[in-house]
Design a protein around this motif. Sequence first.
Motif, PDB file in Angstrom:
ATOM      1  N   HIS A  19       0.808  -1.215   0.000  1.00  0.00           N
ATOM      2  CA  HIS A  19       0.000   0.000   0.000  1.00  0.00           C
ATOM      3  C   HIS A  19       0.839   1.260   0.000  1.00  0.00           C
ATOM      4  CE1 HIS A  19      -3.374  -2.625   0.562  1.00  0.00           C
ATOM      5  NE2 HIS A  19      -2.773  -3.152   1.619  1.00  0.00           N
ATOM      6  N   TRP A  20       2.160   1.137  -0.073  1.00  0.00           N
ATOM      7  CA  TRP A  20       3.059   2.300  -0.102  1.00  0.00           C
ATOM      8  C   TRP A  20       3.195   2.778  -1.533  1.00  0.00           C
ATOM      9  CZ3 TRP A  20       8.066   2.047   3.207  1.00  0.00           C
ATOM     10  CH2 TRP A  20       7.743   1.762   4.527  1.00  0.00           C
ATOM     11  N   LYS A  21       2.202   3.411  -2.061  1.00  0.00           N
ATOM     12  CA  LYS A  21       2.322   3.854  -3.437  1.00  0.00           C
ATOM     13  C   LYS A  21       1.899   5.311  -3.568  1.00  0.00           C
ATOM     14  CE  LYS A  21      -1.845   1.236  -4.474  1.00  0.00           C
ATOM     15  NZ  LYS A  21      -1.817   0.184  -3.499  1.00  0.00           N
ATOM     16  N   LEU A  22       2.431   5.964  -4.556  1.00  0.00           N
ATOM     17  CA  LEU A  22       2.089   7.353  -4.812  1.00  0.00           C
ATOM     18  C   LEU A  22       0.723   7.428  -5.477  1.00  0.00           C
ATOM     19  CD1 LEU A  22       5.448   8.701  -6.240  1.00  0.00           C
ATOM     20  CD2 LEU A  22       4.499   9.107  -3.985  1.00  0.00           C
ATOM     21  N   THR A  23       0.013   8.493  -5.181  1.00  0.00           N
ATOM     22  CA  THR A  23      -1.262   8.729  -5.853  1.00  0.00           C
ATOM     23  C   THR A  23      -1.114   9.985  -6.708  1.00  0.00           C
ATOM     24  OG1 THR A  23      -2.061   9.993  -3.968  1.00  0.00           O
ATOM     25  CG2 THR A  23      -2.647   7.676  -4.031  1.00  0.00           C
ATOM     26  N   ALA A  24      -1.746   9.981  -7.835  1.00  0.00           N
ATOM     27  CA  ALA A  24      -1.702  11.145  -8.716  1.00  0.00           C
ATOM     28  C   ALA A  24      -2.439  12.305  -8.052  1.00  0.00           C
ATOM     29  CB  ALA A  24      -2.341  10.815 -10.057  1.00  0.00           C
ATOM     30  N   ALA A  26      -4.941  15.276  -7.421  1.00  0.00           N
ATOM     31  CA  ALA A  26      -6.280  15.578  -7.942  1.00  0.00           C
ATOM     32  C   ALA A  26      -6.222  16.893  -8.699  1.00  0.00           C
ATOM     33  CB  ALA A  26      -7.269  15.670  -6.794  1.00  0.00           C
TER      34      ALA A  26
END
Length: 59
Positions: A19-24, A26
């Motif tokens: 779950h350690w991921k970057l989110t784009a 908004a």
Amino acid sequence: MAVPKHKTSKSRRDKRRTHWKLTAPALVECPQCHQPKRPHRVCPNCGYYRGRVAVKQED
């Protein structure tokens, strides 16, 4: 002092980190110039925020 009794395998370690991921970020469309901008921030293109000039743009 607490020391691990067994080595944590790469598979177990990576499962924990799934779950350690970057989110784009908004993005929304600026109502003035119709360019994408971050919500609740001054438009970097035209300098407007909530219908009024917040930052003067140099042409």
